[in-house]
Write an enzyme that holds these catalytic residues in place. Structure first.
Site, PDB file in Angstrom:
ATOM      1  N   ASN A  10      -5.569  -4.853  -4.507  1.00  0.00           N
ATOM      2  CA  ASN A  10      -4.593  -5.909  -4.776  1.00  0.00           C
ATOM      3  C   ASN A  10      -4.619  -6.842  -3.570  1.00  0.00           C
ATOM      4  O   ASN A  10      -4.129  -6.491  -2.509  1.00  0.00           O
ATOM      5  CB  ASN A  10      -3.207  -5.268  -4.964  1.00  0.00           C
ATOM      6  CG  ASN A  10      -2.089  -6.299  -4.988  1.00  0.00           C
ATOM      7  OD1 ASN A  10      -2.339  -7.498  -5.138  1.00  0.00           O
ATOM      8  ND2 ASN A  10      -0.850  -5.835  -4.846  1.00  0.00           N
ATOM      9  N   LYS A  12      -3.082  -9.598  -3.134  1.00  0.00           N
ATOM     10  CA  LYS A  12      -1.825 -10.323  -2.893  1.00  0.00           C
ATOM     11  C   LYS A  12      -2.131 -11.816  -2.702  1.00  0.00           C
ATOM     12  O   LYS A  12      -2.974 -12.346  -3.413  1.00  0.00           O
ATOM     13  CB  LYS A  12      -1.088  -9.707  -1.713  1.00  0.00           C
ATOM     14  CG  LYS A  12      -0.942  -8.199  -1.904  1.00  0.00           C
ATOM     15  CD  LYS A  12       0.022  -7.542  -0.998  1.00  0.00           C
ATOM     16  CE  LYS A  12       0.100  -6.061  -1.362  1.00  0.00           C
ATOM     17  NZ  LYS A  12       1.095  -5.341  -0.589  1.00  0.00           N
ATOM     18  N   HIS A  96       4.915  -5.114  -9.654  1.00  0.00           N
ATOM     19  CA  HIS A  96       4.698  -4.734  -8.252  1.00  0.00           C
ATOM     20  C   HIS A  96       6.020  -4.886  -7.493  1.00  0.00           C
ATOM     21  O   HIS A  96       6.812  -5.779  -7.793  1.00  0.00           O
ATOM     22  CB  HIS A  96       3.614  -5.629  -7.638  1.00  0.00           C
ATOM     23  CG  HIS A  96       3.206  -5.175  -6.271  1.00  0.00           C
ATOM     24  ND1 HIS A  96       3.933  -5.497  -5.154  1.00  0.00           N
ATOM     25  CD2 HIS A  96       2.190  -4.394  -5.862  1.00  0.00           C
ATOM     26  CE1 HIS A  96       3.358  -4.939  -4.099  1.00  0.00           C
ATOM     27  NE2 HIS A  96       2.294  -4.254  -4.504  1.00  0.00           N
ATOM     28  N   GLU A  98       6.747  -6.159  -4.776  1.00  0.00           N
ATOM     29  CA  GLU A  98       6.991  -7.483  -4.192  1.00  0.00           C
ATOM     30  C   GLU A  98       7.509  -8.447  -5.248  1.00  0.00           C
ATOM     31  O   GLU A  98       8.290  -9.348  -4.946  1.00  0.00           O
ATOM     32  CB  GLU A  98       5.708  -7.997  -3.509  1.00  0.00           C
ATOM     33  CG  GLU A  98       5.475  -7.269  -2.190  1.00  0.00           C
ATOM     34  CD  GLU A  98       4.019  -7.077  -1.811  1.00  0.00           C
ATOM     35  OE1 GLU A  98       3.144  -7.798  -2.331  1.00  0.00           O
ATOM     36  OE2 GLU A  98       3.755  -6.186  -0.972  1.00  0.00           O
ATOM     37  N   GLU A 168       4.026   3.558  -6.106  1.00  0.00           N
ATOM     38  CA  GLU A 168       3.959   2.881  -4.811  1.00  0.00           C
ATOM     39  C   GLU A 168       5.319   2.969  -4.127  1.00  0.00           C
ATOM     40  O   GLU A 168       6.188   2.115  -4.367  1.00  0.00           O
ATOM     41  CB  GLU A 168       3.574   1.411  -5.000  1.00  0.00           C
ATOM     42  CG  GLU A 168       2.210   1.217  -5.615  1.00  0.00           C
ATOM     43  CD  GLU A 168       1.586  -0.101  -5.176  1.00  0.00           C
ATOM     44  OE1 GLU A 168       0.505  -0.051  -4.588  1.00  0.00           O
ATOM     45  OE2 GLU A 168       2.195  -1.154  -5.392  1.00  0.00           O
ATOM     46  N   GLY A 174       2.262  -1.710   3.135  1.00  0.00           N
ATOM     47  CA  GLY A 174       2.020  -2.620   4.262  1.00  0.00           C
ATOM     48  C   GLY A 174       2.658  -2.168   5.564  1.00  0.00           C
ATOM     49  O   GLY A 174       2.754  -2.939   6.510  1.00  0.00           O
ATOM     50  N   SER A 214      -0.336   1.786   1.867  1.00  0.00           N
ATOM     51  CA  SER A 214      -1.107   2.056   3.090  1.00  0.00           C
ATOM     52  C   SER A 214      -2.265   3.034   2.872  1.00  0.00           C
ATOM     53  O   SER A 214      -2.523   3.884   3.719  1.00  0.00           O
ATOM     54  CB  SER A 214      -0.191   2.530   4.222  1.00  0.00           C
ATOM     55  OG  SER A 214       0.747   1.524   4.548  1.00  0.00           O
TER      56      SER A 214
HETATM   57  P1  PGA Z   1      -0.890  -1.763   1.165  1.00  0.00           P
HETATM   58  O1  PGA Z   1      -0.357  -2.401  -0.222  1.00  0.00           O
HETATM   59  O2  PGA Z   1      -2.120  -0.962   0.832  1.00  0.00           O
HETATM   60  O3  PGA Z   1      -1.171  -2.943   2.037  1.00  0.00           O
HETATM   61  O4  PGA Z   1       0.202  -0.901   1.687  1.00  0.00           O
HETATM   62  C1  PGA Z   1      -0.388  -1.664  -1.408  1.00  0.00           C
HETATM   63  C2  PGA Z   1       0.169  -2.498  -2.548  1.00  0.00           C
HETATM   64  O5  PGA Z   1       1.136  -3.230  -2.331  1.00  0.00           O
HETATM   65  O6  PGA Z   1      -0.331  -2.444  -3.695  1.00  0.00           O
END
Ligand code: PGA
Length: 250
Positions: A10, A12, A96, A98, A168, A174, A214
């Site tokens: 992903n 983003k 997601h 976010e 998640e 992140g 992560s």
């Molecule tokens: P990350 O993000 O691997 O940077 O923690 C995962 C995601 O948001 O799908």
């Protein structure tokens, strides 16, 4: 039958079309003969064309990071599943954290988007996960149950065929903090149980549940070795060809 793992990136809100082409130029040779797992990249919408062109005829599939619940209409700034499908997109991330956190996405809009993605024949990747306060308050199970029940509401087992879920934990996204393989495994088992309630045991046995938060080359093997974990949704570490390839090869 073992579930084939899906390793999804992903991106983003990162990369231009040129940077997208450059990524594939370096990434594809690293995964050319890899057929153990499915590989997916979800770039920003404007990069989809470059990604599709670069990945054409390869073992890498292209997905979107969101999808609308209507096929067309007065929905400024949204993207139709029919348009995505017409250009060759096969997967769509839905709900997601976010989107939930910053853009008002709710369990109900996740449900609407999921239904339309399935209707359009796309593979939806529905994201669920608790925030830190919820985990600390012992609410993880309640939150996952609610998110799954509401996302799956009135989705028929037959239509849900392509469904993929991503667990998640929001506190792991992140942040460099990863759920331990055991924590992830427990959450996945709970999600599978919810899927069994809605869609039946046979369906739940086949359902792929990805872990996200992560995931890095260093922790991918331990996570992917858990029988409950059927792949990864990777943010930061999917932006760089070598690190994403290392995760694919966990
Ligand atoms: P990350 O993000 O691997 O940077 O923690 C995962 C995601 O948001 O799908």
């Amino acid at each position: 039958m073992p579930r084939i793992k899906l390793i999804a990136g992903n991106w983003k809100m990162y990369k231009t079309p040129d940077q997208t082409r450059d990524f594939f130029h370096h990434f594809l040779p690293l995964v050319t003969h890899h057929d153990r797992d499915e590989i997916l990249i979800c770039p920003p919408f404007v990069d989809l064309h470059a990604a599709l062109e670069s990945a054409e005829g390869t073992n890498v599939m292209i997905g979107s990071q969101n999808i609308h619940w209507a096929n067309e209409g007065a929905f400024t700034g949204e993207i139709s599943p029919l348009v995505l499908q017409a250009i060759g997109v096969t997967h769509a991330i839905i709900g997601h954290s976010e989107r939930r956190q910053y853009f008002g996405e709710t369990d109900d809009t996740v449900n609407l988007r999921l239904k339309n993605a399935l209707e359009a024949g796309l593979t939806p990747i529905v994201c669920v996960g608790e925030v830190l306060e919820e985990r600390e308050a012992g609410l993880t199970e309640d939150v996952l149950r609610r998110q799954c029940t509401r996302a799956f509401h009135k989705v028929s087992t037959k239509k849900a065929d392509k469904l993929v879920v991503a667990y998640e934990p929001v506190w792991a996204i992140g942040t460099g903090k990863t759920a331990t393989p055991q924590m992830a495994s427990d959450a996945h088992a709970l999600i599978r149980g919810e899927a069994a309630q809605t869609f039946g045991h046979e369906f739940a046995d086949k359902l792929r549940i990805l872990y996200g938060g992560s995931v890095k080359p260093e922790n991918a093997k331990a996570l992917m070795s858990e029988p409950e974990i059927d792949g990864a949704l990777v943010g930061g570490a999917s932006l760089e060809p070598k690190s994403f390839a290392a995760i694919v090869h966990y």
